[in-house]
Write a protein that holds these residues in place. Sequence first.
Motif, mmCIF file in Angstrom:
data_model
loop_
_atom_site.group_PDB
_atom_site.id
_atom_site.type_symbol
_atom_site.label_atom_id
_atom_site.label_comp_id
_atom_site.label_asym_id
_atom_site.label_seq_id
_atom_site.Cartn_x
_atom_site.Cartn_y
_atom_site.Cartn_z
ATOM 1 N N GLU A 83 9.097 -0.096 -5.773
ATOM 2 C CA GLU A 83 7.944 0.517 -6.464
ATOM 3 C C GLU A 83 6.639 0.292 -5.702
ATOM 4 O OE1 GLU A 83 9.348 -0.063 -11.123
ATOM 5 O OE2 GLU A 83 7.748 -1.303 -10.303
ATOM 6 N N VAL A 84 6.383 -0.963 -5.336
ATOM 7 C CA VAL A 84 5.064 -1.263 -4.754
ATOM 8 C C VAL A 84 4.946 -0.765 -3.319
ATOM 9 C CG1 VAL A 84 4.719 -3.233 -6.280
ATOM 10 C CG2 VAL A 84 5.656 -3.621 -3.985
ATOM 11 N N THR A 85 6.068 -0.607 -2.648
ATOM 12 C CA THR A 85 6.017 -0.078 -1.283
ATOM 13 C C THR A 85 5.390 1.322 -1.283
ATOM 14 O OG1 THR A 85 7.889 -1.406 -0.572
ATOM 15 C CG2 THR A 85 7.423 0.556 0.733
ATOM 16 N N ALA A 86 5.648 2.050 -2.347
ATOM 17 C CA ALA A 86 5.089 3.411 -2.452
ATOM 18 C C ALA A 86 3.560 3.401 -2.575
ATOM 19 C CB ALA A 86 5.697 4.126 -3.666
ATOM 20 N N PHE A 87 2.967 2.259 -2.887
ATOM 21 C CA PHE A 87 1.503 2.185 -3.008
ATOM 22 C C PHE A 87 0.817 1.994 -1.653
ATOM 23 C CE2 PHE A 87 2.317 -0.043 -7.348
ATOM 24 C CZ PHE A 87 2.724 1.158 -7.899
ATOM 25 N N GLY A 88 1.617 1.815 -0.598
ATOM 26 C CA GLY A 88 1.011 1.691 0.733
ATOM 27 C C GLY A 88 0.813 0.260 1.200
ATOM 28 N N VAL A 89 1.604 -0.662 0.654
ATOM 29 C CA VAL A 89 1.488 -2.044 1.133
ATOM 30 C C VAL A 89 2.228 -2.179 2.463
ATOM 31 C CG1 VAL A 89 1.355 -2.839 -1.257
ATOM 32 C CG2 VAL A 89 3.534 -3.001 -0.042
ATOM 33 N N ALA A 90 1.863 -3.200 3.239
ATOM 34 C CA ALA A 90 2.480 -3.364 4.566
ATOM 35 C C ALA A 90 3.932 -3.785 4.446
ATOM 36 C CB ALA A 90 1.700 -4.397 5.372
ATOM 37 N N PHE A 91 4.168 -4.802 3.621
ATOM 38 C CA PHE A 91 5.535 -5.235 3.330
ATOM 39 C C PHE A 91 5.537 -6.081 2.072
ATOM 40 C CE2 PHE A 91 3.868 -8.206 6.569
ATOM 41 C CZ PHE A 91 4.116 -9.453 6.016
#
Length: 213
Positions: A123-131
């Motif tokens: 889910e959070v990867t879709a927000f544009g976090v690095a990893f």
Amino acid sequence: MTKLQVAIDLLTTEAALELAHKVAPYVDIIELGTPLIKSEGLKVVTAMKAAFPDKLIFADMKIADTGFLEAEIAFLAGADLVTVMGAVDNATIKGAVEAAKKHGKKVVVDTIGVKNRVERAQEVTAFGVAFVELHAGLDEQTLAGYSVQTLISEGTLAKVPFSVAGGVNIDTIKDVVAAGADVAVAGGAIYGAEDPAAAAKALKDAINSVTVA
Ligand SMILES: O=C(CO)[C@H](O)[C@H](O)COP(=O)(O)O
């Protein structure tokens, strides 16, 4: 290639810099641990970036609210990467990502306390976090039955950029690399070693032995 991140969970800027000088040749990312930042303030981040301008400086802020504001003050202090808790509202993570975009820096989501780490990582990867940091904190590591292998398996399942943190050491780092981790985090295995430079070198050599074969 999997990067090696040293997590410095010491309590003074002086001790952190001393350790960093010993291990810098072998690490890619220098993490200022949460207790260190709480003890010394963000001046420890500024001092570390000044001493090691070519290393990625990771401020383990463990942000839980006011994502934009808290990420921005860490970036302004010199951090290249900051952590936001994965268990908090999406708005906090998105706010931190906005600050990262503004400053050309990056956000890492820490999964301490997250019930379903694989699903949340996706889910959070879709927000544009690095990893996403698949992480068992120092308290959780003391519980009976704890094994870092759970985090390593979750990394394989998640199929997103991830790091593993939670007692990674010389016996387990090759499994972290083989699982495809972007970053292997080692705290106690380095700062708790009799010879931190030798410990960091051994971890780096172990990473290379898997990825360069
Ligand atoms: O963020 C942390 C604790 O919250 C630690 O820095 C992280 O767990 C890495 O340290 P260790 O390798 O000793 O587990």
